[in-house]
Design a protein around this motif. Sequence first.
Motif: not given
Length: 438
Positions: A221-224, A397-398, A227-228, A280-282
């Motif tokens: 799968d493409d996790p992005l 980082e997000a 993504a959030e 936060r991470v993306w």
Amino acid sequence: MDVNAAVAAAAAIAGVLTGVIAMLAFRFSEREQKRPTRTSLHTDLVLPPGVDTVLSVLRSSAVVLDESDAVVKASSAAYALGLVRGGKLSIEPMLKMARDTRRDGEIRQVELDLPRRGTGRGEALAVSARVAPLGSRLVLLLVEDLTEARRIEAVRRDFVANVSHELKTPVGALSLLSEAVMGASDDPEAVERFAGRMQIEATRLTNLVQELIDLSRVQNDDPLEDAEPVRVDELVAEAVDRCRHQAGTKQITMASNTGAPEGLEQGGGGRRAGGTAELRVWGNRGQLAAALGNLVENAVNYSPARTRVGIAARRVTAPGGDHIEIAVTDQGIGISDKDKERIFERFYRVDPARSRQTGGTGLGLAIVKHVAASHGGEVTVWSSEGQGSTFTLRLPEAGKSRDRAAQYPDLDDEDGQPHTDRSPYEPYGPLPAPEVLP
């Protein structure tokens, strides 16, 4: 008058001779330009029309040989593989195929293992060579590098074998335990004991199947896509909650600098050190939670009783963009240098006997590695035998949640106070160092 006439006649003759010489020189120059050079003899006049263009766009390494086995045309990939040296095809089996094809016109194909160029040892290059006639006098050789395909096939084959073995162990145990239960039907204590073992093996089998599903999902799968921005303190709280029971059973205290959810000891005198509440991470929340949960679960499983597991997060400035590092530290048995390079392989266990006791499947760190890579990050490990290990998950980082920190670089804590309790040797902020409790 006679003298003037003689001079005029001489000048006219000289002009005529100059014109003749210039015309001859021009004709000679045209003929030299039209004469084919050695390169054009081997390409423009020898190769059929359009072949040169087709060979230039092929992914395979291409070599064209003439009647004398001289190389007429070779792609850059052919030189890179070491197929052509000194204007000759250097691989004898391929040269023999070319001669046989030139003689009878049949297309031939063979797979060969070639030594790597410039070395006499190491992994060989696996190639597939195909020879076909090209016109009436030329022979075309196409070579495909199969090294990576074979490596992937070997990994897939080993994976299937390992999965079969791992599934066979609990299934076989369940079969034997069921027979034992049937044979001990008149002994309630034995039945209860065997039933308990059956529950353990069934849980082990369930965990293995679930981790296989998780590994397949993070690989494919493409996790992005989903993504959030994900808060780091929430990921830590979820990982701690997942391991709360195991930690309580072994009286292990978990300390963190990301906040103090219920049951989690917090460093820094009750403050979130270093502004970690804003970190936060993306990425995909579920995959990130599973990866960090695997690291914390391993730390608890491989730590002695009555010790501490530390979880710390910080922001790291990098040229390509800031990253978030989440470090999980334990006081376990440690990892030897020879095992460090393999611990992220699927089904690899440092201590197989201990893994069976803790219910480990050998897939947890492989899942962490794939999640980190698919999110544009990485996972690293520091360890010393007998002292413990630190696994660090590094992720981009997000967003731009650092405006306030950029405006007040000396005020980094949530309450806006300067850092008076952080030393240069404590990059993660004030975190109680794990220690053996009395």
